[in-house]
Design a protein around this motif. Sequence first.
Motif, PDB file in Angstrom:
ATOM      1  N   VAL A 252     -45.006  29.508   1.702  1.00  0.00           N
ATOM      2  CA  VAL A 252     -43.587  29.243   1.929  1.00  0.00           C
ATOM      3  C   VAL A 252     -42.750  29.874   0.828  1.00  0.00           C
ATOM      4  O   VAL A 252     -41.710  30.494   1.081  1.00  0.00           O
ATOM      5  N   ALA A 253     -43.178  29.738  -0.422  1.00  0.00           N
ATOM      6  CA  ALA A 253     -42.442  30.339  -1.533  1.00  0.00           C
ATOM      7  C   ALA A 253     -42.397  31.852  -1.396  1.00  0.00           C
ATOM      8  O   ALA A 253     -41.369  32.489  -1.686  1.00  0.00           O
ATOM      9  N   GLU A 254     -43.489  32.450  -0.949  1.00  0.00           N
ATOM     10  CA  GLU A 254     -43.525  33.904  -0.769  1.00  0.00           C
ATOM     11  C   GLU A 254     -42.522  34.342   0.302  1.00  0.00           C
ATOM     12  O   GLU A 254     -41.787  35.328   0.122  1.00  0.00           O
ATOM     13  N   ALA A 255     -42.475  33.603   1.427  1.00  0.00           N
ATOM     14  CA  ALA A 255     -41.548  33.956   2.501  1.00  0.00           C
ATOM     15  C   ALA A 255     -40.102  33.792   2.058  1.00  0.00           C
ATOM     16  O   ALA A 255     -39.238  34.633   2.353  1.00  0.00           O
ATOM     17  N   VAL A 256     -39.821  32.700   1.339  1.00  0.00           N
ATOM     18  CA  VAL A 256     -38.471  32.481   0.836  1.00  0.00           C
ATOM     19  C   VAL A 256     -38.047  33.629  -0.070  1.00  0.00           C
ATOM     20  O   VAL A 256     -36.958  34.199   0.065  1.00  0.00           O
ATOM     21  N   ALA A 257     -38.895  33.982  -1.020  1.00  0.00           N
ATOM     22  CA  ALA A 257     -38.547  35.007  -1.997  1.00  0.00           C
ATOM     23  C   ALA A 257     -38.377  36.378  -1.365  1.00  0.00           C
ATOM     24  O   ALA A 257     -37.495  37.151  -1.748  1.00  0.00           O
ATOM     25  N   GLU A 258     -39.219  36.679  -0.379  1.00  0.00           N
ATOM     26  CA  GLU A 258     -39.127  37.985   0.272  1.00  0.00           C
ATOM     27  C   GLU A 258     -37.761  38.194   0.906  1.00  0.00           C
ATOM     28  O   GLU A 258     -37.150  39.262   0.782  1.00  0.00           O
ATOM     29  N   GLU A 259     -37.262  37.169   1.587  1.00  0.00           N
ATOM     30  CA  GLU A 259     -35.959  37.292   2.227  1.00  0.00           C
ATOM     31  C   GLU A 259     -34.817  37.146   1.221  1.00  0.00           C
ATOM     32  O   GLU A 259     -33.810  37.852   1.291  1.00  0.00           O
ATOM     33  N   ALA A 260     -34.963  36.238   0.264  1.00  0.00           N
ATOM     34  CA  ALA A 260     -33.889  36.007  -0.698  1.00  0.00           C
ATOM     35  C   ALA A 260     -33.660  37.217  -1.586  1.00  0.00           C
ATOM     36  O   ALA A 260     -32.521  37.519  -1.957  1.00  0.00           O
ATOM     37  N   ALA A 261     -34.718  37.929  -1.947  1.00  0.00           N
ATOM     38  CA  ALA A 261     -34.566  39.104  -2.801  1.00  0.00           C
ATOM     39  C   ALA A 261     -33.694  40.152  -2.136  1.00  0.00           C
ATOM     40  O   ALA A 261     -32.866  40.802  -2.791  1.00  0.00           O
ATOM     41  N   GLY A 262     -33.847  40.314  -0.824  1.00  0.00           N
ATOM     42  CA  GLY A 262     -32.980  41.246  -0.113  1.00  0.00           C
ATOM     43  C   GLY A 262     -31.533  40.811  -0.138  1.00  0.00           C
ATOM     44  O   GLY A 262     -30.620  41.641  -0.255  1.00  0.00           O
ATOM     45  N   GLY A 263     -31.303  39.499  -0.019  1.00  0.00           N
ATOM     46  CA  GLY A 263     -29.944  38.994  -0.090  1.00  0.00           C
ATOM     47  C   GLY A 263     -29.322  39.197  -1.452  1.00  0.00           C
ATOM     48  O   GLY A 263     -28.156  39.580  -1.576  1.00  0.00           O
TER      49      GLY A 263
END
Length: 285
Positions: A252-263
């Motif tokens: 879950v942390a990996e998925a959150v970070a992957e999308e948040a980094a783009g934002g």
Amino acid sequence: MLVGCGDLPRPFAGRPGANALRLATPPPARLTVPPPTQAMLPGSDAVHMAQDLADALVGNELPAFARDPRPGDWQVHMSTTLSGQTVKPRYMLVDADGHQRGDVAGDPIPAGAWAAGDAATLHEAAASAAPRITSLMRAIDATMKQSDPNSLYNRPARIFLAGVTGAPGDGDPSLVREMGRQLPQTGDLLVKTAADADFIVQGRVKATALPGGQEQIEIHWIVNDNAGHEAGDVAQGHDFPQGALDRFWGDVAEAVAEEAAGGVHEVITNWSGRKAAKAPGNTKK
């Protein structure tokens, strides 16, 4: 337990979130709008026109003031020409050194209404001119950044990751670890101290109990520039079974970070002026 929760949806795929997309470009230089002396308006009407234009520019997110210029100010100089029964306004941007940097034309105005100093006419003229002046100012700002090799327009941003607070379980360190992995993949650089950073990113997590044994996890990635101004808020949210993240976040942390980094990258790109719109009118270096 995490497998049973399923993957975190990717609400930022291709769009970093409403808050990120709403961001203004970087604040331009402070503008003053002195009462125009070449606009065929008497003194009191010229003062009203300057105030209307300053107010309209503020509404377009430019810091503008109706007053005489101070050292370091840019100025908007308004002039008009008469063509038959029509007045044609023009707005010139002058930099802090007194150099003309560009100009835009306003909408033609009936000469009678202009000469009478009709309040609605002056207000409408200011409202229609403000977006054009704003676009011109931002195009000039982008041109200046492009010519400066040290500008964020031309180099990767330096980011300090200030940590994450509020997450249940091991969410705080897990999100920090994964964001530390993902942010450099956007092309920006991570630095070890806030003093070396162009931008500081901090995560804030809030868990809220919902009916039906569910829990909402809301995450905000606050991006501040090195002067402390908030550049943007990349927001994420998803519902999980109650307590699903009370121990381990894992994938879950990996998925959150992957999308948040783009934002976060989108926020920095906008704030750095890399997507400044091309302005109407003429620009000068």
